[in-house]
Design a protein around this motif. Structure first.
Motif, PDB file in Angstrom:
ATOM      1  N   ARG A 573      -0.454   7.733   0.378  1.00 58.28           N
ATOM      2  CA  ARG A 573      -0.360   8.774   1.002  1.00 58.28           C
ATOM      3  C   ARG A 573       0.971   9.223   1.439  1.00 58.28           C
ATOM      4  N   GLU A 574       1.833   8.535   1.404  1.00 62.15           N
ATOM      5  CA  GLU A 574       3.243   8.763   1.820  1.00 62.15           C
ATOM      6  C   GLU A 574       4.231   9.289   0.443  1.00 62.15           C
ATOM      7  N   THR A 575       3.597   8.988  -0.837  1.00 57.84           N
ATOM      8  CA  THR A 575       4.332   9.502  -2.002  1.00 57.84           C
ATOM      9  C   THR A 575       3.820  10.575  -2.564  1.00 57.84           C
ATOM     10  N   ALA A 576       2.553  11.027  -2.097  1.00 55.27           N
ATOM     11  CA  ALA A 576       2.064  12.365  -2.486  1.00 55.27           C
ATOM     12  C   ALA A 576       2.245  13.306  -1.545  1.00 55.27           C
ATOM     13  N   GLY A 577       2.523  14.722  -1.882  1.00 53.59           N
ATOM     14  CA  GLY A 577       2.863  15.461  -0.866  1.00 53.59           C
ATOM     15  C   GLY A 577       1.561  16.059  -0.021  1.00 53.59           C
ATOM     16  N   PRO A 578       1.753  17.105   1.000  1.00 57.92           N
ATOM     17  CA  PRO A 578       0.241  17.219   1.703  1.00 57.92           C
ATOM     18  C   PRO A 578      -0.482  17.880   0.792  1.00 57.92           C
ATOM     19  N   ALA A 579      -0.635  18.481  -0.264  1.00 54.29           N
ATOM     20  CA  ALA A 579      -1.684  18.937  -1.171  1.00 54.29           C
ATOM     21  C   ALA A 579      -1.750  18.288  -2.552  1.00 54.29           C
ATOM     22  N   GLU A 580      -0.856  17.148  -2.711  1.00 47.98           N
ATOM     23  CA  GLU A 580      -0.806  16.706  -4.202  1.00 47.98           C
ATOM     24  C   GLU A 580      -1.864  15.681  -4.369  1.00 47.98           C
ATOM     25  N   THR A 581      -2.333  15.574  -5.418  1.00 49.83           N
ATOM     26  CA  THR A 581      -3.394  14.777  -5.973  1.00 49.83           C
ATOM     27  C   THR A 581      -3.131  13.819  -7.165  1.00 49.83           C
ATOM     28  N   ALA A 582      -2.084  14.395  -7.968  1.00 52.49           N
ATOM     29  CA  ALA A 582      -1.637  13.429  -9.075  1.00 52.49           C
ATOM     30  C   ALA A 582      -1.051  12.076  -8.681  1.00 52.49           C
ATOM     31  N   PRO A 583      -0.225  12.106  -7.835  1.00 52.87           N
ATOM     32  CA  PRO A 583       0.462  10.700  -7.300  1.00 52.87           C
ATOM     33  C   PRO A 583      -0.644   9.590  -6.773  1.00 52.87           C
ATOM     34  N   VAL A 584      -1.669  10.301  -6.311  1.00 45.71           N
ATOM     35  CA  VAL A 584      -2.874   9.576  -5.662  1.00 45.71           C
ATOM     36  C   VAL A 584      -3.594   9.024  -6.920  1.00 45.71           C
ATOM     37  N   THR A 585      -4.008   9.826  -7.899  1.00 47.89           N
ATOM     38  CA  THR A 585      -4.690   9.389  -9.154  1.00 47.89           C
ATOM     39  C   THR A 585      -3.620   8.253  -9.888  1.00 47.89           C
ATOM     40  N   ALA A 586      -2.256   8.509  -9.952  1.00 50.46           N
ATOM     41  CA  ALA A 586      -1.584   7.538 -10.690  1.00 50.46           C
ATOM     42  C   ALA A 586      -1.500   6.039  -9.795  1.00 50.46           C
ATOM     43  N   ALA A 587      -1.698   6.001  -8.776  1.00 55.41           N
ATOM     44  CA  ALA A 587      -1.631   4.896  -7.891  1.00 55.41           C
ATOM     45  C   ALA A 587      -2.750   4.255  -8.155  1.00 55.41           C
ATOM     46  N   ARG A 588      -3.755   4.959  -8.063  1.00 53.40           N
ATOM     47  CA  ARG A 588      -5.219   4.523  -8.490  1.00 53.40           C
ATOM     48  C   ARG A 588      -5.338   3.680  -9.767  1.00 53.40           C
ATOM     49  N   ASP A 589      -4.771   4.194 -10.630  1.00 55.92           N
ATOM     50  CA  ASP A 589      -4.891   3.920 -12.066  1.00 55.92           C
ATOM     51  C   ASP A 589      -4.020   2.646 -12.149  1.00 55.92           C
ATOM     52  N   THR A 590      -2.858   2.551 -11.615  1.00 54.81           N
ATOM     53  CA  THR A 590      -2.012   1.452 -11.430  1.00 54.81           C
ATOM     54  C   THR A 590      -2.646  -0.027 -10.740  1.00 54.81           C
ATOM     55  N   VAL A 591      -3.213   0.204  -9.822  1.00 54.37           N
ATOM     56  CA  VAL A 591      -4.030  -0.843  -9.272  1.00 54.37           C
ATOM     57  C   VAL A 591      -4.974  -1.313 -10.134  1.00 54.37           C
ATOM     58  N   LEU A 592      -5.962  -0.309 -10.773  1.00 51.05           N
ATOM     59  CA  LEU A 592      -6.956  -0.652 -11.448  1.00 51.05           C
ATOM     60  C   LEU A 592      -6.567  -1.462 -12.766  1.00 51.05           C
ATOM     61  N   ALA A 593      -5.446  -1.232 -13.143  1.00 50.85           N
ATOM     62  CA  ALA A 593      -4.706  -1.795 -14.321  1.00 50.85           C
ATOM     63  C   ALA A 593      -4.262  -3.228 -13.655  1.00 50.85           C
ATOM     64  N   ARG A 594      -3.921  -3.522 -12.827  1.00 48.52           N
ATOM     65  CA  ARG A 594      -3.448  -4.674 -12.191  1.00 48.52           C
ATOM     66  C   ARG A 594      -4.739  -5.557 -11.845  1.00 48.52           C
ATOM     67  N   LEU A 595      -5.928  -5.013 -11.536  1.00 48.62           N
ATOM     68  CA  LEU A 595      -7.113  -5.716 -11.276  1.00 48.62           C
ATOM     69  C   LEU A 595      -7.952  -6.215 -12.465  1.00 48.62           C
ATOM     70  N   LYS A 596      -7.591  -5.567 -13.654  1.00 42.98           N
ATOM     71  CA  LYS A 596      -8.093  -5.883 -15.004  1.00 42.98           C
ATOM     72  C   LYS A 596      -7.243  -7.073 -15.502  1.00 42.98           C
ATOM     73  N   GLU A 597      -5.760  -7.065 -15.310  1.00 36.57           N
ATOM     74  CA  GLU A 597      -5.152  -8.148 -15.657  1.00 36.57           C
ATOM     75  C   GLU A 597      -5.673  -9.483 -14.894  1.00 36.57           C
ATOM     76  N   ALA A 598      -6.076  -9.027 -13.434  1.00 33.08           N
ATOM     77  CA  ALA A 598      -6.606 -10.230 -12.867  1.00 33.08           C
ATOM     78  C   ALA A 598      -7.906 -11.040 -13.214  1.00 33.08           C
ATOM     79  N   ALA A 599      -8.432 -10.070 -14.035  1.00 37.92           N
ATOM     80  CA  ALA A 599      -9.703 -10.609 -14.559  1.00 37.92           C
ATOM     81  C   ALA A 599      -9.753 -11.566 -15.876  1.00 37.92           C
TER      82      ALA A 599
END
Length: 599
Positions: A573-599
């Motif tokens: 929410r801080e790295t993305a601008g007021p109307a940006e969605t790409a940084p949010v999507t990138a953060a989601r993908d990063t976390v999903l990748a880390r969860l995959k490693e934990a599995a």
């Protein structure tokens, strides 16, 4: 007057309007006298010509007051200025008209008191008498006619357009109709200049209107268009429609003023009317200063240029608060009639109610709950009833959305002002002290708030292409409720004693609070959240929650899932601008990748 040529603009000092005719000050032989002074309550001798709500000028300083009661040959006046120095025997001059304010385009960007008198340039301290009520601005405004001489015009019809930061229009007065016998040519004019003659009456940009009289409309419309505030906790969980009503109750320090300031800065209304009613002066100063500094994302100019600020701070005359909320509603309706969407913010209605209580006690009225007057509920209802989406007399669509802060003593929501207000509003944004002290902004309680507009607005979002809005809102509300339910258990037995899915539910509640709902009002990236950013954040969090549940269902220990670093999602929410969605999507993908490693 003649109508064959251009009426002289020099006649503005003697202008009259059809529904209001100024009274004639009484002669010495007929001069009324003050009988008694008790703070803001003044009693005068009452001739048969004085009526309820008439404006009366008191004493040599001509302090304004309003008739609020008539008993035989005595009239009771509610004085709107400090009455020190008034004494029995001093003169009183009824004006023969109701308490009215001057409405004009130059209200935009101005700061006024409760009687709509300009506060700019009058010094640090107010003095009795003060500036003239409705003193006109000397700026000029561009005018473009939209009708020709000889046309027929009805009440509310558009005669021309006025150049300003927001699209303003010159309208036929609500009490006027007839043939347009003359209209001014395109050019720059002052608000006091005659711009048209309709039915034998002069029409100017400015007009006078009684604050107690709601402006007429053609009909009310259903409120089904969302008001985007830019605050995720509101837009996601407790949305409000344009033309609806909101109450914001909260104890001291819970962030009411901050939330209202954010809405004033970022909501997508055309005009903001901000009424500071009995609040601290430094808070009003902060509002005015920030509005002057902020850039309006819609026009590129200053945000203050589409804001009208009415300041009645706690050290200003008390009874001016009572008139101030009605003045604000009148100003909002004036711009609404031009086909604009207006947000009226009152901070706070509790201070207004306290003024009503004090004056009622001075009048000797029988007190009701906690000393408030018996008519408190009806006065609150009358104020919030002025909110609506309407079809104007001219056929345009406009709205007034009323947002009123409530300051219950000690945070007690059962006290009369809060309890009555909840009956009359469509949305309640209750502020929670624990959230506020935990620095969770905005501290809107998801368990004690509600929105009766949510079902209607879900259909509006679906029509706009966001068919998943209602489902997202429902999932977030259920997940937060489940996390709250488990919080007490965690305090008793610890997180490790819970089953894996319930441990993930606790984690989900933290993710939703910190990554999606919490907002930083001081961050350029997060002070405002566009609908697309809000949707992206919520979808990202829900996707991560679903993946966490899938992992524990497949046998992965909850400890391993909880140990995954979720920081990129929390900071999105801080790295993305007021109307940006790409940084949010990138953060989601990063976390999903880390969860995959934990599995």
């Amino acid at each position: 007057m003649t109508t064959s040529g251009n009426p002289s603009s020099d006649s503005s000092d003697s202008r009259t309007l059809p529904q209001i005719t100024p009274g004639t000050p009484p002669s010495d032989a007929e001069c009324l006298r003050i009988l008694r002074v008790a703070g803001p309550l003044v009693e005068i001798t009452c001739p048969p010509t004085v009526a309820m709500h008439d404006l009366v000028m008191l004493g040599a300083a001509r302090l304004p007051g309003e008739v609020v009661a008539i008993h035989g040959d005595t009239a009771t006046i509610e004085a709107y200025e400090y009455t020190g120095g008034l004494a029995p025997g001093h003169p009183a001059e009824p004006q023969g008209r109701p308490l009215s304010v001057r409405l004009a385009p130059d209200l935009l960007g101005g700061v006024f008191d409760g009687l709509l008198r300009p506060l700019a340039g009058i010094g640090d301290l107010l003095t009795a008498g003060g500036p003239t009520i409705g003193e006109p601005d000397r700026r000029t405004w561009s005018f473009t006619p939209r009708v020709a001489a000889g046309a027929s015009a009805a009440a509310g019809d558009v005669l021309g357009e006025i150049g300003a930061g927001v699209p303003l229009r010159l309208l036929v007065h609500p009490d006027l109709s007839g043939e347009v016998t003359w209209i001014a040519a395109a050019g720059d004019h002052r608000s006091t200049d005659v711009l048209a003659v309709v039915g034998g009456q002069e029409v100017r940009m400015d007009q006078s209107w009684s604050v107690r009289r709601p402006r007429p409309i053609a009909r009310r419309l259903s409120a089904d268009v969302p008001l985007n505030t830019g605050q995720r906790a509101v837009d996601l969980l407790f949305p409000v429609a344009r033309g609806s009503t909101v109450a914001v109750p909260g104890g001291f320090g819970t962030g009411k003023t901050m939330l209202l300031q954010q809405i004033a800065k970022w909501c997508d209304a055309d005009v903001i009317v901000y009424v500071g009613c009995g609040e601290r002066g430094n808070e009003m100063a902060d509002v005015i200063e920030e509005l002057e500094e902020l850039t309006d994302p819609r026009t590129g100019g200053r945000l203050a240029e589409r804001t009208v600020t009415i300041a009645n701070t706690s050290n200003m005359p008390m009874m001016a608060r009572e008139a101030g909320v009605h003045t604000g509603a009148t100003v909002a309706e004036y711009f609404r009639d031009m086909g604009l969407d207006v947000v009226l913010i009152a901070d706070s209605t509790s201070r207004w109610a306290e003024a009503l209580r004090e004056f009622a006690s001075r009048m000797g009225e029988l007190p009701a709950e906690e000393g408030y007057p018996a008519g408190l509920a009806s006065q609150l209802a009358a104020f919030y009833e002025r909110a609506a989406t309407v079809r104007t007399l001219g056929g345009a669509t406009g709205s007034v959305t009323v947002i009123g802060a409530v300051s219950p003593p000690g945070g007690d929501r059962t006290e009369p002002v809060t309890a009555h207000t909840e009956r009359f509003v469509r949305c309640l944004w209750s502020l929670d002290r624990d959230l506020a002290y935990a620095r969770h902004y905005p501290a809107v309680s998801w368990s004690e708030s509600f929105s009766r507009d949510a079902a209607t607005l879900a259909a509006a979002h679906a029509q706009a292409g966001d068919a998943e809005w209602a489902e997202r809102r429902g999932r977030v509300a259920r997940q937060l409720a489940e996390a709250d339910r488990l919080a007490d258990l965690v305090e008793l037995v610890g997180i490790t004693a819970l089953p894996p899915r319930e441990r993930i539910s606790v984690l989900a509640g933290r993710l939703l609070r910190e990554a999606a709902i919490q907002q930083n009002a001081l961050s350029p990236a997060d002070a405002y959240s566009a609908p697309e950013k809000t949707a992206a954040l919520v979808e990202a969090v829900l996707t991560v929650i679903d993946r966490c549940l899938e992992l524990v269902d497949s046998g992965i220990p909850a400890d391993a899932v909880e140990a995954v670093d979720l920081t990129p999602l929390l900071r999105a929410r801080e790295t993305a601008g007021p109307a940006e969605t790409a940084p949010v999507t990138a953060a989601r993908d990063t976390v999903l990748a880390r969860l995959k490693e934990a599995a």
